[in-house]
Write an enzyme that holds these catalytic residues in place. Structure first.
Site, PDB file in Angstrom:
ATOM      1  N   SER A  27      17.892  -4.140   3.864  1.00 27.25           N
ATOM      2  CA  SER A  27      18.441  -3.068   3.007  1.00 27.25           C
ATOM      3  C   SER A  27      18.179  -1.700   3.602  1.00 27.25           C
ATOM      4  CB  SER A  27      17.859  -3.092   1.596  1.00 27.25           C
ATOM      5  OG  SER A  27      17.178  -4.236   1.301  1.00 27.25           O
ATOM      6  N   GLY A  55      17.327 -10.682   2.931  1.00 30.71           N
ATOM      7  CA  GLY A  55      16.354 -11.300   2.018  1.00 30.71           C
ATOM      8  C   GLY A  55      15.193 -11.963   2.728  1.00 30.71           C
ATOM      9  N   ASP A 107       9.798   1.075   4.622  1.00 31.02           N
ATOM     10  CA  ASP A 107      10.897   0.444   5.357  1.00 31.02           C
ATOM     11  C   ASP A 107      11.839   1.484   5.943  1.00 31.02           C
ATOM     12  OD1 ASP A 107       9.632  -1.692   4.269  1.00 31.02           O
ATOM     13  OD2 ASP A 107      11.194  -2.164   2.812  1.00 31.02           O
ATOM     14  N   THR A 132       0.831  -1.212   0.000  1.00 27.74           N
ATOM     15  CA  THR A 132       0.000   0.000   0.000  1.00 27.74           C
ATOM     16  C   THR A 132       0.865   1.261   0.000  1.00 27.74           C
ATOM     17  OG1 THR A 132      -0.113  -0.325   2.383  1.00 27.74           O
ATOM     18  CG2 THR A 132      -2.065  -0.940   1.122  1.00 27.74           C
TER      19      THR A 132
END
Ligand code: GLA
Length: 388
Positions: free
Chosen positions: A134, A128, A178, A39
């Protein structure tokens, strides 16, 4: 605040490999998204927590425009690189260097004078696995270098700089969730983020004696760069275009049904509209302490990601199904971009032991893999550990 182990590894590597003492050490956490998936790049709502697993960066200044970097967790050779900020940018796509050089170059462009740095990086966020290793790396690098080079930037600016680094250097067209989660995390709180306004509201979570979030790793490693993520993003933009709206945030079910969309566009748009509603319902339920309602939103979110947005996989579905059969579990869903990575389950603290066994048994039985899982406590965002 206790020093995360990654900080010690970064510090050691800076001394042993590059031969310098740190002027700054910074740490930035990974995140678990509780609800609101796919979203953020649709101007929608998300609700992540930062977790107590961090990426750490130790850095020392140079005055020759060079950056030397070492990845403390990787074996030599191949764990060091050197670049010149004034040279044409190196092609670091798909390589670990992207997450260091990318934010470093964008910070250097804001610094005054000819800055350089020696940088060591280490991480306790598994890579991952959908826990934003990241973003944690980018935010840790930028937090360290901005402090060292005395560049002032707002917390939102810091998150946006890191997102830009991911777009331009890692080649992943991610949303801002993030990086915002890694910057704005707060102990004991989730973040309700409106990704249209980039507004972050801290929402208190139930005490650990009432309910906990268990994160379970499917063991399937995903790569957002692999194309599916970009394809979903493009699909959403096309759906919004076909409905003549700015983004799917402005859609509603009636408009979607009336519009000439492809089947895939329709399904993606429906997911986004309903997922935004689920985030609102989840946040209200959390505020009211209604764990059953909160859990139901999580389970519906998973079904929608599986059936409408189509970003789940067999291992994630197995974990969610196994979790939901355990007494004391309120709800469970995949978290992060999908195609592997982790699930997150809301449950009573007394159910954790049974849940861990059920998850491991199910994953081994159906896919032959053990399941690593842990209780994720809402932790604080990026911070400096040392500044000289
Ligand atoms: C990845 C991206 C985020 C977000 C999620 C899906 O984690 O980096 O911006 O889009 O996927 O919700």
């Amino acid at each position: 605040m206790t020093n995360p182990p990654a900080a010690d590894r970064a510090r050691l590597a800076l001394g042993r490999v590059l031969g310098v003492r740190p002027a700054v050490v910074a740490a930035a956490p990974g995140r678990v998204n509780l609800i609101g998936e796919h979203t953020d790049y649709n101007d929608g709502l998300v609700m992540p927590i930062a977790i107590a697993r961090c990426c750490a960066v130790a850095a020392a200044p140079r005055d020759d425009g060079l950056i030397r970097i070492v990845a403390a967790d990787l074996p030599a050779p191949g764990n060091t690189s050197e670049y010149e900020f004034s040279a044409p940018p190196p092609d670091v796509r798909g390589r670990w260097q992207a997450y260091v050089f990318g934010p470093a170059a964008l910070c250097a462009a804001r610094a005054s004078g000819r800055v350089g740095a020696d940088v060591a990086i280490a991480s306790d966020v598994p890579m991952g696995s959908g826990l934003s290793s990241s973003a944690a790396a980018e935010v840790a690098v930028a937090t360290a270098l901005l402090a060292m080079w005395r560049v002032r930037l707002s917390p939102l600016g810091l998150a946006q700089l890191c997102q830009r680094a991911e777009h331009e250097f890692a080649g992943v067209p991610c949303g801002l969730m993030d990086q915002l989660a890694s910057v704005f995390g707060r102990e004991g709180f989730a973040m309700l983020i409106d990704c249209r306004e980039n507004l972050v509201e801290h929402v208190p979570l139930p005490a650990a004696s009432e309910a906990v979030f268990v994160v379970a790793d499917s063991g399937v490693r995903h790569s957002l760069a692999a194309g599916e993520y970009a394809a979903r993003r493009a699909m959403c933009a096309a759906a919004a275009g076909a409905m003549s709206i700015r983004s799917l945030r402005d859609a509603c079910e009636g408009l979607i049904e009336r519009s000439a969309l492809t089947r895939e566009q329709r399904d993606c748009a429906l997911h986004v509209v309903r997922e935004n509603d689920r985030v609102r319902a989840f946040a209200s339920a959390m505020r009211a302490g209604d764990l059953r309602c909160a859990g139901a939103q999580m389970s519906e979110s998973h079904a929608s990601l599986r059936d409408l947005y189509r970003v789940s996989c067999g291992e994630l579905d197995t974990l969610v199904c196994a979790a939901e059969a355990v007494p004391g579990v309120f709800g469970s869903r995949m978290t992060g971009g999908g195609f592997g990575g982790c699930t997150v389950t809301l449950c009573e603290p007394d159910s954790v032991a049974a849940l861990l066994v059920a998850l491991d048994t199910a994953l081994r039985g159906a896919h032959g893999n053990p399941c690593r899982a842990f209780v994720a406590k809402p932790a604080s965002g990026a911070h400096l550990l040392v500044q000289r």
